[in-house]
Design a protein around this motif. Structure first.
Motif, PDB file in Angstrom:
ATOM      1  N   LEU A  22      -1.674  -4.640  11.394  1.00 19.72           N
ATOM      2  CA  LEU A  22      -0.884  -4.362  10.201  1.00 19.72           C
ATOM      3  C   LEU A  22       0.130  -5.465   9.927  1.00 19.72           C
ATOM      4  O   LEU A  22       0.721  -5.506   8.848  1.00 19.72           O
ATOM      5  N   ARG A  38      -2.725  -3.757   4.269  1.00 14.00           N
ATOM      6  CA  ARG A  38      -2.319  -4.806   5.192  1.00 14.00           C
ATOM      7  C   ARG A  38      -3.500  -5.593   5.744  1.00 14.00           C
ATOM      8  O   ARG A  38      -3.410  -6.795   5.971  1.00 14.00           O
ATOM      9  N   THR A  65      -3.535   0.416   5.976  1.00 11.59           N
ATOM     10  CA  THR A  65      -2.314   0.391   5.177  1.00 11.59           C
ATOM     11  C   THR A  65      -1.136   0.673   6.074  1.00 11.59           C
ATOM     12  O   THR A  65      -1.272   1.262   7.173  1.00 11.59           O
ATOM     13  N   ASP A  66       0.032   0.291   5.616  1.00  8.84           N
ATOM     14  CA  ASP A  66       1.240   0.601   6.369  1.00  8.84           C
ATOM     15  C   ASP A  66       1.738   1.990   5.988  1.00  8.84           C
ATOM     16  O   ASP A  66       1.087   2.722   5.233  1.00  8.84           O
TER      17      ASP A  66
END
Length: 780
Positions: free
Chosen positions: A78, A121, A114-115
């Protein structure tokens, strides 16, 4: 007996096959519908079984994404911590690892990390040509932001499934992107419930759908969904499958049926991002169901045909048994009624049938005894009647000889040159007038005796009608010299010059009419009319109309009986023997005519004689036409000059009908046919109770009653007493019953005699007067 067999067959069909046929008609469609429903459900089960593999495949992808969510170094992928070189090394190592473990998972086309804020990310995309995973500058397809947020908020280890996403634009470049769905799972520790982001797998559903043969994918708008092909601009599925649009509108599983027996099962299988279902259609082969339906129908029809044949055989056997029994019963009853034989009915079988045979045997013996007694009594009556007629004739003849001497001597003594005083001449004149009245009475008694004995001969010849009527006016005019009464002659201009009849008998009838009219009229007029109604059985009507004292309605029939007048006071006041009208009716009958009377007390009377222009050969043999007492038919319509019109000409709306009381089928058929041809409706009854009920319910318009003599009770019901009655008798009973003063018709029915009798009835019903003052009373 053919009808009997038909009746038995119909009865057995109704009570035997009809319930079975109704059960088949009611239940067979239900069975076929249920069979078709089971067949459709079987297809649905097969379709769902096929798509269950897809569900299991997606379930395996759930485990895959849970595995990917537990990466050992999520922070490096990430980019949350570490330098860029370490991040790139970690992502390269991860890409190599993914290529190893997902090399054969061709339906997974993208992996996205994704974060915690839902920002992309790191992502990997499977190359469409080499099938290898590699990172790209930008992800091919970004998931719905709300879907990512819901995944991050989900419990650790959970899997979220998005609706199917349709992207025709991307699908043109990459067929894998045409129909996809996303599987997402949160990244983080299950122990401390910390969330660092989410991992999203994009699945190529369109590629999976191609693995299902003979299956169509259609969206809610009716457009076909084929991966790698452009989406159609028009809803072709609705055009190919008429009626499919209404199925889609309901949103439920349905079976589409088209021409040529085509069938297709449509199921709303998946839900798309726009909230509309994705429909899956599969062809249904109806041939097994059609074969089953045809086989079932064939077996049912075969069973019904066999039962029908069994009913036919049973009906034939029962009809043969009933026919044998009927021949014995009808033949025996016919011999009992016609010959009076005391027959023996010996029937074997059920106890009720044996008792019926015994009762019929007893009835036959009783009937034979009664018939023998009736015949003996009839013979005695005939002999007594002959003695009476012979006695009257002898006495009348013996009285005529001294009476002629009295008339001659009294006439000589009352003359001017007799040498007697005026008072003595007046006394001689009174003796002469009394003797003349006595002579007229004796002549009437002789006429009645001759008529009853059948010895009155007719002299049919051409007669000039108008001179005859004018002579009668001249003959009676002097009798009105002392009365304020006018004697009028009115002739129809269409009268024929000559008619065929007996001049003396016709003149005697009209003289009786005129004599009575003058006797009972104190003021006003006496009118002799002659009219012609072409087309009628008896077209010539000769009427005598007066303005006298009139006759009560309940007395208008008894005045035609011998020695009867309306009441005793009439005879005391006006004199007369009461034989004139009785003789007139019998003479009219001999001439083939009929007499009608219409009268109202205090207003006047109308006596009408209806005659044929040429009498029939059997006119003198017609039975007596004296009507039964109590007939109170209402006056009929009149024409423009006041002449009575027959019912058939007055109003077709009020066409009369006849009631036939008879049990013999042959007689009923003959009478019904003849009456219908004569323009009369027909009602039938088996006895006088049924006849009375028929008259109570439908008595309006009943003009005639024809009744079998053996069914006539001693006192018929009041409703029948007030109607013209014709007795239907056997040939040997005709003479016995004709003296009762009723119309009589012998059986078997003679069409000519029936036609003549109907003509008399028609005149009796349809030719009366009411425009003139109603007139007359008792006649001599």
């Amino acid at each position: 007996m053919l009808k009997l067999r038909i009746y038995i067959l119909v009865f057995l069909l109704i009570f035997g096959l009809l319930p079975l046929s109704l059960a088949v008609l009611i239940n067979l469609p239900l069975v076929l519908d249920r069979t078709a429903l089971f067949y459709q459900r079987a297809y649905l089960q097969n379709l769902r079984a096929d798509f269950r593999d897809l569900d299991q495949h997606l379930a395996s992808r759930h485990e895959l994404i849970r595995f990917l969510a537990k990466l050992p170094e999520p922070g490096l992928l990430l980019g949350a911590h570490g330098d860029l070189e370490q991040i790139d090394i970690a992502r390269a190592r991860y890409t190599t690892w993914i290529n190893q473990i997902l090399s054969d998972q061709r339906d997974v086309i993208q992996i996205l990390f994704t974060d915690a804020q839902g920002q992309a990310r790191f992502w990997l995309v499977r190359d469409a040509r080499t099938q290898e995973w590699r990172p790209l500058p930008q992800p091919v397809q970004l998931s719905n932001h709300h879907f990512i947020e819901a995944t991050i908020r989900a419990q650790a280890g959970g899997v979220m499934v998005s609706p199917i996403r349709l992207d025709p634009r991307r699908g043109r470049d990459d067929p894998r992107q045409f129909m996809t769905l996303d599987l997402a799972s949160p990244l983080g520790s299950e122990r401390n419930h910390s969330k660092t982001g989410a991992v999203v797998l994009t699945i190529d559903v369109g590629g999976l759908a191609q693995s299902y043969p003979h299956t169509l994918w259609v969206n809610q708008e009716g457009r076909y969904l084929r991966p790698g092909e452009p989406v159609e601009a028009q809803p072709n599925a609705f055009r190919v499958f008429p009626g499919l649009e209404s199925i889609f509108a309901e949103g439920k599983l349905a079976l589409w049926k088209g021409e040529g027996g085509r069938q297709m099962l449509w199921v709303p299988m998946f839900m798309t991002e726009d909230g509309s279902p994705l429909w899956v259609g599969r062809i249904v082969d109806p041939s097994p169901l059609d074969a089953f339906r045809n086989e079932l129908m064939l077996r049912v029809l075969s069973i019904i045909a066999l039962l029908f044949m069994a009913v036919m055989v049973l009906a034939r056997w029962i009809a043969a048994r009933v026919e044998q029994f009927g021949h014995e019963l009808l033949g025996g009853v016919r011999r009992i009624l016609s010959e009076g034989q005391p027959l023996q009915f010996s029937w074997s079988g059920p106890r009720e049938l044996q008792e019926l045979g015994e009762q019929l045997t007893t009835l036959a013996a009783t009937h034979a005894e009664h018939l023998q007694a009736v015949r003996a009594h009839t013979h005695e009556l005939e002999q007594s009647n002959r003695y009476k007629s012979q006695f009257l004739a002898n006495v009348s003849h013996e009285l005529r000889t001294p009476l002629n001497s009295i008339l001659l001597l009294s006439k000589m003594l009352s003359a001017e040159g007799s040498g007697l005083s005026p008072a003595q001449r007046r006394q001689a004149q009174v003796i002469h007038e009394a003797g003349r009245d006595l002579c007229d009475m004796i002549d009437n008694i002789l006429d009645i005796s001759r008529i009853e004995a059948g010895q009155l001969a007719l002299n049919i010849e051409p007669v000039e009608l108008c001179p005859l009527l004018e002579d009668l006016i001249e003959l009676f005019s002097p009798q009105l010299a002392d009365k304020p009464v006018e004697l009028i002659l009115r002739l129809d201009p269409n009268l024929p010059d000559l008619i065929e009849t007996d001049r003396d008998k016709l003149r005697q009838i009209l003289k009786n009419f005129l004599s009575n009219a003058i006797k009972f009229t104190e003021r006003g007029e006496v009118r002799l009319e002659a009219s012609l109604f072409p087309g009628m059985p008896k077209p010539l009507v000769l009427s005598v109309i007066d303005t006298g004292i009139g006759i009560p309605r309940d007395k208008q029939e008894i005045i035609f009986e011998a020695f009867r007048q309306a009441d005793g006071s009439t005879r005391r006041r006006y004199g007369g023997t009461g034989l004139g009208l009785a003789i007139s009716r019998e003479l009219a009958n001999l001439l083939g005519g009929v007499i009608e009377v219409e009268s109202t007390p205090g207003t006047g009377s109308c006596f009408a004689l209806w005659l044929p222009l040429v009498p029939s050969a059997s006119a003198s043999a017609l039975p007596s036409t004296a009507m039964p007492p109590g007939n109170d038919q209402a006056p009929e319509p009149l024409d423009s000059d006041g002449t009575c019109l027959p019912l058939a000409l007055a109003s077709e709306r009020d066409a009369p009908w006849a009631l036939v009381i008879e049990r013999d089928v042959k007689t009923l058929v003959t009478l019904t046919s003849a009456l219908s041809q004569a323009g009369m409706g027909v009602q039938t009854a088996a006895d006088f109770d049924e006849a009375s009920e028929t008259l109570r319910e439908e008595g309006q318009g009943c003009a005639l009653v024809l009744a079998a003599a053996q069914l006539l009770p001693e006192q018929p019901a009041a409703a029948i007493q007030h109607l013209p009655l014709v007795l239907l008798v056997e040939a040997e009973d005709n003479r016995q019953i004709s003296v009762m003063g009723m119309w009589v018709l012998s059986k078997p029915i003679d069409p000519i005699a029936l036609e003549l009798l109907l003509g008399q009835v028609w005149q009796r019903l349809g030719n009366r007067r009411k425009s003139i003052p109603e007139r007359g009373t008792d006649e001599s």
